[in-house]
Design an enzyme around this catalytic site. Structure first.
Site, PDB file in Angstrom:
ATOM      1  N   GLY A  32      39.935 -17.372   9.146  1.00 13.44           N
ATOM      2  CA  GLY A  32      39.112 -17.078   7.758  1.00 13.44           C
ATOM      3  C   GLY A  32      38.020 -16.242   8.233  1.00 13.44           C
ATOM      4  O   GLY A  32      37.759 -15.528   9.509  1.00 13.44           O
ATOM      5  N   ASN A  33      36.892 -16.313   7.533  1.00 10.41           N
ATOM      6  CA  ASN A  33      35.710 -15.689   7.630  1.00 10.41           C
ATOM      7  C   ASN A  33      34.652 -16.060   6.923  1.00 10.41           C
ATOM      8  O   ASN A  33      34.903 -16.993   6.060  1.00 10.41           O
ATOM      9  CB  ASN A  33      35.702 -14.104   7.515  1.00 10.41           C
ATOM     10  CG  ASN A  33      36.182 -13.836   6.122  1.00 10.41           C
ATOM     11  OD1 ASN A  33      35.246 -13.838   5.193  1.00 10.41           O
ATOM     12  ND2 ASN A  33      37.206 -13.147   5.790  1.00 10.41           N
ATOM     13  N   ARG A  34      33.440 -15.901   7.270  1.00 12.20           N
ATOM     14  CA  ARG A  34      32.147 -16.470   6.520  1.00 12.20           C
ATOM     15  C   ARG A  34      31.990 -16.085   5.104  1.00 12.20           C
ATOM     16  O   ARG A  34      31.000 -16.638   4.592  1.00 12.20           O
ATOM     17  CB  ARG A  34      30.961 -16.324   7.522  1.00 12.20           C
ATOM     18  CG  ARG A  34      31.445 -16.912   8.755  1.00 12.20           C
ATOM     19  CD  ARG A  34      30.107 -16.531   9.780  1.00 12.20           C
ATOM     20  NE  ARG A  34      30.233 -17.549  10.854  1.00 12.20           N
ATOM     21  CZ  ARG A  34      29.199 -18.198  11.473  1.00 12.20           C
ATOM     22  NH1 ARG A  34      27.900 -17.986  10.991  1.00 12.20           N
ATOM     23  NH2 ARG A  34      29.278 -18.621  12.536  1.00 12.20           N
ATOM     24  N   ALA A  98      35.948 -10.059   1.351  1.00  6.52           N
ATOM     25  CA  ALA A  98      36.084  -9.930   2.986  1.00  6.52           C
ATOM     26  C   ALA A  98      37.549 -10.160   3.412  1.00  6.52           C
ATOM     27  O   ALA A  98      38.021 -11.157   3.653  1.00  6.52           O
ATOM     28  CB  ALA A  98      35.254 -10.846   3.664  1.00  6.52           C
TER      29      ALA A  98
END
Ligand code: C5P
Length: 228
Positions: A32-34, A98
């Site tokens: 995943g990402n932030r 994102a």
């Protein structure tokens, strides 16, 4: 600066993506990402406040749905791609999500185990489809296609490259991973570029930046011949 949106987007359909995507590795792990999703949700709320019909395609986030907005929750980049294509046509597309650039080549059916005394793990990743570029190249292309460029350095060069390569109308660059806003912060600064123009929005709360960006986009949409 306070911006009143009035009914600047009345009669328009605005399609917004927000949040991260999660790419599953096995039944319990993912890449995943932030991204918090806050910028995209604020943009959806601002577009609704401007009178638009708004479709919000959201990755995994824990945020309330803005009033009057139609929300579709997805997990992976592939599902986000499908939900976006299904939601077209739109007058304005804002790709604030994102989206993962890479996804595991295969998803393990069971939890990946470490072997006693074994080495590290090599993951094979493959490219995801670029939703934004596909929207910009779509036969039913929205009149205005807007992307984000979240960068940790060389913001202007990277943002302008994205504007050109993905055939966008506008790109919103923001520095992430620093102190002045970005992914996990409530504040943001956007460097907005289009062919022959640039404007800085913020630093300000994401809700304020979103209102100012929607006002800018509504004005540009109204200036497109046949789209007034
Ligand atoms: O190329 P990069 O991932 O940095 O571009 C960011 C922009 O492209 C964002 O607007 C993001 O929503 C969009 N994007 C996309 N599909 C992908 C990757 C990025 O729509 N697979």
């Amino acid at each position: 600066m306070s911006t009143s949106l009035g009914s600047a987007l009345a009669g328009r359909h605005v399609l917004v993506t927000a949040g991260p995507t999660y790419e599953d590795l096995d039944p319990v792990r993912f890449l995943g990402n932030r991204s918090s999703g806050r910028m995209g949700f604020a943009l959806a709320a601002a577009a609704r406040a401007a009178g638009a019909r708004v479709t919000l395609v959201a990755g995994p986030v824990v945020l309330p749905t803005p009033a009057g907005v139609e929300r579709h929750d997805v997990r992976s980049a592939a599902r986000m791609h499908r939900a976006v294509m299904d939601a077209l046509p739109a007058d304005l597309y804002i790709g604030a999500a994102a989206v993962a650039d890479f996804t595991p080549a295969t998803v393990a059916g069971h939890k990946i185990k470490k072997r006693p005394g074994g080495d590290g793990l090599v993951l094979e990743l493959v490219r995801t489809r670029d939703i934004l570029a596909d929207v910009a190249a779509h036969p039913r292309r929205p009149a205005l296609v807007v992307g984000f460029a979240a960068e940790t350095r060389e913001l202007q060069a990277n943002a302008l490259a994205k504007l050109r390569d993905k055939r966008l109308d506008l790109v919103c660059g923001n520095l992430v991973g620093g102190a002045d806003g970005g992914f996990e912060s409530a504040d943001n600064t956007l460097e907005v570029y289009w062919a022959g123009g640039h404007r800085r929005l913020g630093p300000a709360p994401k809700t304020t930046v979103a209102t100012e960006l929607v006002a800018l986009l509504a004005a540009r949409l109204a200036a497109i011949p046949g789209h007034d």
